[in-house]
Design a protein around this motif. Sequence first.
Motif, PDB file in Angstrom:
ATOM      1  N   ARG A 200      -8.608  -4.775   5.960  1.00 32.16           N
ATOM      2  CA  ARG A 200      -8.549  -5.660   7.129  1.00 32.16           C
ATOM      3  C   ARG A 200      -7.385  -5.282   8.030  1.00 32.16           C
ATOM      4  O   ARG A 200      -7.506  -5.265   9.254  1.00 32.16           O
ATOM      5  CB  ARG A 200      -8.432  -7.107   6.672  1.00 32.16           C
ATOM      6  N   GLU A 201      -6.237  -4.995   7.429  1.00 35.31           N
ATOM      7  CA  GLU A 201      -5.054  -4.626   8.212  1.00 35.31           C
ATOM      8  C   GLU A 201      -5.295  -3.369   9.028  1.00 35.31           C
ATOM      9  O   GLU A 201      -4.768  -3.219  10.134  1.00 35.31           O
ATOM     10  CB  GLU A 201      -3.853  -4.397   7.284  1.00 35.31           C
ATOM     11  N   ASN A 202      -6.104  -2.451   8.495  1.00 31.53           N
ATOM     12  CA  ASN A 202      -6.295  -1.149   9.140  1.00 31.53           C
ATOM     13  C   ASN A 202      -7.647  -1.002   9.833  1.00 31.53           C
ATOM     14  O   ASN A 202      -8.019   0.100  10.234  1.00 31.53           O
ATOM     15  CB  ASN A 202      -6.108  -0.035   8.100  1.00 31.53           C
TER      16      ASN A 202
ATOM     17  N   LEU B 153      -5.328   7.746   7.554  1.00 35.33           N
ATOM     18  CA  LEU B 153      -5.180   6.703   6.542  1.00 35.33           C
ATOM     19  C   LEU B 153      -5.500   7.192   5.134  1.00 35.33           C
ATOM     20  O   LEU B 153      -4.816   6.827   4.169  1.00 35.33           O
ATOM     21  CB  LEU B 153      -6.089   5.520   6.887  1.00 35.33           C
ATOM     22  N   LEU B 154      -6.547   8.013   5.003  1.00 37.64           N
ATOM     23  CA  LEU B 154      -7.033   8.353   3.664  1.00 37.64           C
ATOM     24  C   LEU B 154      -7.032   9.848   3.348  1.00 37.64           C
ATOM     25  O   LEU B 154      -7.376  10.236   2.234  1.00 37.64           O
ATOM     26  CB  LEU B 154      -8.462   7.815   3.487  1.00 37.64           C
TER      27      LEU B 154
ATOM     28  N   LEU C 256      -8.364  -6.877  -4.508  1.00 38.05           N
ATOM     29  CA  LEU C 256      -7.943  -7.824  -3.469  1.00 38.05           C
ATOM     30  C   LEU C 256      -6.917  -7.182  -2.542  1.00 38.05           C
ATOM     31  O   LEU C 256      -6.937  -7.385  -1.321  1.00 38.05           O
ATOM     32  CB  LEU C 256      -7.363  -9.090  -4.112  1.00 38.05           C
ATOM     33  N   LYS C 257      -6.020  -6.390  -3.134  1.00 38.95           N
ATOM     34  CA  LYS C 257      -5.032  -5.673  -2.326  1.00 38.95           C
ATOM     35  C   LYS C 257      -5.722  -4.671  -1.404  1.00 38.95           C
ATOM     36  O   LYS C 257      -5.338  -4.507  -0.234  1.00 38.95           O
ATOM     37  CB  LYS C 257      -4.043  -4.953  -3.251  1.00 38.95           C
ATOM     38  N   ALA C 258      -6.759  -4.012  -1.911  1.00 34.41           N
ATOM     39  CA  ALA C 258      -7.507  -3.039  -1.104  1.00 34.41           C
ATOM     40  C   ALA C 258      -8.239  -3.740   0.046  1.00 34.41           C
ATOM     41  O   ALA C 258      -8.286  -3.222   1.165  1.00 34.41           O
ATOM     42  CB  ALA C 258      -8.503  -2.284  -1.979  1.00 34.41           C
TER      43      ALA C 258
END
Length: 654
Positions: free
Chosen positions: A636-638, A575-576, A629-631
């Motif tokens: 949560r999604e990941n 992911l990162l 907020l997007k982060a």
Amino acid sequence: MTEVAKYIHLKDLCSVNQGLQIPISKRFREPGENRFFYITVQFLKDGHLEKYYIENPPKSSICNPDDIIIVRTGSTGQILTGITGCFHNNFFKVNYDKNLVNGKYLYYCLTTKEKQREMKIRAGITTIPDLNHFMFLDMKIPFLPLKFQNGIVSVLDSINLKIELNKKINKQLEAVAKLIYDYWFVQFDFPISKAQAKAMGKPELEGKPYKNSGCKMVYSEALKREIPEGWEVKQVGDIVERTGTGLNPRNNFKLGEGENFYVTIKNIEQGRIVLDDKCDKISDTSLEIIDKRSNLKPGDILFTSIEPVGTTYLIKEKPINWNINESVFVITPNLEEVSSEYLYMFLSSDYMKAYTRNVAYGSIHKGIRHGTLKECKILVPQNEILIEFSQVLDPILDKLDVAQKENQKLSELRDWLLPMLMNGQVKVANNSSETKEYSMEQQRVSKAAENELSYDLQRLEIPKSKKGFAKQVLAGKIIKECKDSNDFTNIKLQKLMHLAEHLMEADLNLNYYNQAAGPFDNRFMHVFKPQMKQQKWFEKTGYRYRSLENEHKIDNYFDNYFTPKKRLFARLINLLGNASENQCEIISTLYAVWNDRIIKGEPVADDLLVNDFLNWSERKQKYNEHQLLKALDWMRENGIIPKGFGELIKHKKK
């Protein structure tokens, strides 16, 4: 059972009472003593995460697992049971006489197509559809003596139990399939074949994991990471025969005619097609018209092209009673390049989900175009590895397909039996030994699958005397995986260390302080570079880490300390690992302020987390609320969600 049902009004069996509208100011975001989960229509929506709690609500507004509550407006007639909470005034509770009616029998009665349709018709009498109390209680249901109700409930419960067990087993099989894919094609620990071992002159390596055995890796400029020698990086468009779609009605055909199913994105869940009453119907002629365009065949993969983008399904048999609309892509692999199983798992992977999120377009409904999908980079292994992978995965996918089809037939049987049992047209047999035997077998298989997956849940047991070295190993592993990315800085390393230690719940002498760029372990960062050089793992030259002769030993050390959490670590790097310094700083700092609130027992809400982040240091002012907020949504999604592990972030004394 020969008893004939008679129809009686619901008002002769039950009463109803309304829920409560609770002002937002009196709702709590965290559970607590005498607080009840607040059940609203938002709770019914897929993917709904936000929860509220009500303190000391009136008893009349509380429902227990054996209660039935019904939606008045909006999703009129939707029925809930099996939950505990305080319900909104958009619901009413059915208070039934337990001496006359089995609650589950009443629930099953109200879920029949006939009663669902009647509730919608009765609600539609008013200008704004609203199923009021009088209209509901005026309805009639088939009534039988309690012993016959109990028999009907037993039959329907046994079918639903089988359906739920199948779903549970499938969920676990899907997790096993993903685990295998990640081990083979993300961590590159696929088993070395006899031919590979022989070609390397090391026959003893047969069956051993490739990367962990020190086999040759080469750097891929396209993927910015090391990949096994001999593998290629291509684009999806290079390894498929075609991408196509189904057909929208327009002037082509009409919906609502015939008995075939018209599948749209709402009818595709990950790994399965849902053919139910929510699916539009089409005629045989319409089915033929669509098939001329979609040309669905075994081995094709379906891919939803608008939100939710990237839900996939592998076709195992030629569909005979359904086809797709224009929003569903059909992808046919070029079998000379990749197998259907490999392409399906790739299109279902975390990598593909991240790709589609980044390239999706549209202000209201996000979507992806054929051309953009074809531009996605894909790693293409050697053919013998693809063959072996398909041989391993195919039986798992076959079991999934069989269970899904069984569930489809069980659902159809239940829906057919429901009105027949209610009307006394089908009698209940007393012999349930076959059902019990089946149920026990399902539970046995389910338990076996759970044991397979318990691997990820094991806790790390690292002796206190070894924690310092284990922390060096973790840093070394992160450097090994990320050192060749363009934006691998000390700040990024420290943020990945912070996230890895907390997500893996690895207590490696945690010592994180509040510093400008986020959580920072100053003591460790001062000593780790000399340690890396002393171990002959890496040497820092300018802004880069140069590999030294013992770099290969890191993987073995990592396995010794962190094997139970390898999958979590691999997911974090996936992911990162190629994210920017700023992205890692945002995620790590948000994680820290969120984790601190959990440890302190304070409320957790997006606006509070954003405020905590912006007050962390002056440096944080370069980020805006929208980014944060997007982060939080991305976290949560990941699954990057704190659990309150570790200690509070420390602050230097002024």
